[in-house]
Design a protein around this motif. Sequence first.
Motif, PDB file in Angstrom:
ATOM      1  N   GLY A  33      30.794   7.492 -90.135  1.00 22.83           N
ATOM      2  CA  GLY A  33      30.410   8.648 -90.569  1.00 22.83           C
ATOM      3  C   GLY A  33      31.310   9.713 -89.104  1.00 22.83           C
ATOM      4  N   GLU A  34      31.408   8.559 -88.178  1.00 21.65           N
ATOM      5  CA  GLU A  34      32.139   9.059 -86.917  1.00 21.65           C
ATOM      6  C   GLU A  34      33.661   8.802 -86.769  1.00 21.65           C
ATOM      7  OE1 GLU A  34      31.009   7.418 -82.968  1.00 21.65           O
ATOM      8  OE2 GLU A  34      32.205   5.660 -84.134  1.00 21.65           O
ATOM      9  N   VAL A  35      34.305   9.515 -87.118  1.00 24.12           N
ATOM     10  CA  VAL A  35      35.764   9.579 -85.926  1.00 24.12           C
ATOM     11  C   VAL A  35      36.241   8.807 -84.412  1.00 24.12           C
ATOM     12  CG1 VAL A  35      37.923  10.584 -85.653  1.00 24.12           C
ATOM     13  CG2 VAL A  35      35.946  11.257 -87.238  1.00 24.12           C
ATOM     14  N   HIS A  36      36.878   7.278 -84.808  1.00 26.64           N
ATOM     15  CA  HIS A  36      36.643   7.401 -83.269  1.00 26.64           C
ATOM     16  C   HIS A  36      37.747   6.712 -82.087  1.00 26.64           C
ATOM     17  CE1 HIS A  36      34.280   4.259 -81.268  1.00 26.64           C
ATOM     18  NE2 HIS A  36      35.246   3.995 -80.255  1.00 26.64           N
ATOM     19  N   ALA A  37      38.339   6.836 -81.350  1.00 27.12           N
ATOM     20  CA  ALA A  37      39.678   7.551 -80.579  1.00 27.12           C
ATOM     21  C   ALA A  37      39.755   5.581 -80.197  1.00 27.12           C
ATOM     22  CB  ALA A  37      39.523   8.587 -79.988  1.00 27.12           C
ATOM     23  N   LEU A  38      41.081   5.555 -80.599  1.00 27.60           N
ATOM     24  CA  LEU A  38      41.255   3.887 -79.732  1.00 27.60           C
ATOM     25  C   LEU A  38      42.545   4.318 -79.021  1.00 27.60           C
ATOM     26  CD1 LEU A  38      40.674   1.309 -79.655  1.00 27.60           C
ATOM     27  CD2 LEU A  38      41.794   0.727 -81.457  1.00 27.60           C
ATOM     28  N   VAL A  39      42.264   4.217 -77.835  1.00 32.82           N
ATOM     29  CA  VAL A  39      43.452   4.837 -76.816  1.00 32.82           C
ATOM     30  C   VAL A  39      43.770   3.882 -76.357  1.00 32.82           C
ATOM     31  CG1 VAL A  39      43.067   7.071 -77.640  1.00 32.82           C
ATOM     32  CG2 VAL A  39      41.969   6.100 -75.545  1.00 32.82           C
ATOM     33  N   GLY A  40      44.295   3.670 -74.949  1.00 29.56           N
ATOM     34  CA  GLY A  40      45.031   3.139 -74.262  1.00 29.56           C
ATOM     35  C   GLY A  40      46.974   2.994 -73.979  1.00 29.56           C
ATOM     36  N   GLY A  41      47.311   2.594 -72.924  1.00 32.89           N
ATOM     37  CA  GLY A  41      48.590   2.500 -72.927  1.00 32.89           C
ATOM     38  C   GLY A  41      49.264   1.087 -73.607  1.00 32.89           C
ATOM     39  N   ASN A  42      50.592   0.708 -73.158  1.00 38.20           N
ATOM     40  CA  ASN A  42      51.249  -0.371 -73.870  1.00 38.20           C
ATOM     41  C   ASN A  42      50.832  -1.262 -73.562  1.00 38.20           C
ATOM     42  OD1 ASN A  42      53.520  -0.881 -75.054  1.00 38.20           O
ATOM     43  ND2 ASN A  42      54.711  -1.499 -73.308  1.00 38.20           N
ATOM     44  N   GLY A  43      50.887  -2.319 -74.252  1.00 39.79           N
ATOM     45  CA  GLY A  43      49.963  -3.457 -74.302  1.00 39.79           C
ATOM     46  C   GLY A  43      48.690  -3.706 -73.738  1.00 39.79           C
ATOM     47  N   ALA A  44      47.911  -2.466 -74.239  1.00 38.65           N
ATOM     48  CA  ALA A  44      46.586  -2.372 -74.123  1.00 38.65           C
ATOM     49  C   ALA A  44      46.182  -3.194 -74.721  1.00 38.65           C
ATOM     50  CB  ALA A  44      45.455  -0.570 -73.800  1.00 38.65           C
TER      51      ALA A  44
END
Length: 510
Positions: A33-44
């Motif tokens: 029940g979680e919305v988990h963001a996955l972020v980072g720059g190019n090549g992360a």
Amino acid sequence: MTGSSVVLQAAGVLKSFPGVRALDHVSVAVAEGEVHALVGGNGAGKSTLVKVFSGVYQPDGGEVRHLGEPVRFAGPLQALRAGISTIYQKGNLAPQMSVARNIFLGREPRGRLGLIDFTRMHADAEEILAGYGVRADVRRPVAALPAGTQQLVALARAVSAGAKVVIMDEPTSSMEPGEVETLFRVIDGLRDGGRSVIYVSHRLEELYRVCDRVTVLRDGRVVHTGPMSGLDRFRLVSLMLGMPFNPPSGPAQAGGPADEPADLPILEATGLSRRHVLADISIALRPGEVVGLGGLLGAGRSETARAIAGVEPLDAGQVTVAGAPLGKWSIRSAIRAGIGLVPENRRTEGIIPSLSVRDNIALAALPRLSRAGIVSDARVDRIVATFMRRLRIKAVSPGQRAGELSGGNQQKVLLARWLAMNPKVLLLDEPSHGVDVPSRAEMRSLIDELAVDGLAVLLISSDVGELVENCDRVVVLRDGTVARELTGHDVTEDNIMSAIAAPALGPAET
């Protein structure tokens, strides 16, 4: 988040490719029940981790756990059967199949004789899509639908198939504003129903709108995991870019601005617009000036440069060089006007690895070096020797294959190719990406030399420090629009990151 609530987890995952460690002991846990963001720059490492979760890649070390148990998916189909569905940015539909077949692929309703019940399938598909605000002929090929609607079809397939974890990779990149709101409502419904979402996006507004927690990757490592609430935008941007966290105490104050160059612009790009990509972007470059183009991955930096160079199509806009508007929008007209583009991906879009250093440098200048269709080898050799010496290209000889050179020297070969054309404007897209520290220093020195010689340079970089060190002005893009332009003493790391992190005024629409 308790251990029993974890649905999908990466525990110390390692993944390497030749010469690159894409994931370095990455640990991420996604709760029910979680919305988990996955972020980072190019090549992360975001795309690599998504492919590990979905069974496209097998981890070299560590493990993936599903419902607390170690798993090793042999492929995406096995992951899908376990309840993990991935919706990629470019789509994962069968374009020539009907909309209905795409939604029910592999689980088509069948009649008594085992044949597909098309009447029921079409009716069910229409009912499912109606819940997403989509009105379409479900008998038509899905390729006939707009790109944003195709994303909603892919989402409808995943949800209707009962996926417990839905991974979304830049889902709104081609959506209309109304479709984006529909997507957000669906995500809210998935969360309320106990399903989990991994949400990959560079758009800060979306992250803060729909996500509960966030994991930030940089250079294949986890640098932060925690709740979205309480995580300052400036802090998030600093984590993504790897910059010190020095939040501004108030609105950025103008310092003593540097004197504006007296020269008129050599290049003016006005109103550059392309649906879902760029919205009314205007940039001017003067002779001898280095202008930076900053922003997060996906902000429209490379697309702006490629549009100016005639590589990307535009819906609207104009480019003028030395007061003369470009005619037909094309790479050829841009080159003839004196615009050179050194692309970010030098191996696939720039260098021809199998050709020699000599041939790579001379490639673009051959028409200019020919007389009555005959190319003078002596003239080519002189030009190649000149630029190899000027740019300090380290090679065994001009005859060495370009693919055998280091990344920094390949970048210099590309620069030499365009300098041999005697351009008026040079567009450099991530010139320091993938090169070693000494080569980065040489690149900075070379950019300064080019500006002193009167060349106008547009420098695109994910490295805020590189923008500050090299640029007279910096234009910050966010979601395909100009967020802010900084000049002189205002070109600081804090001001650039503040411009990136500031809330958007509205979605980019053209």
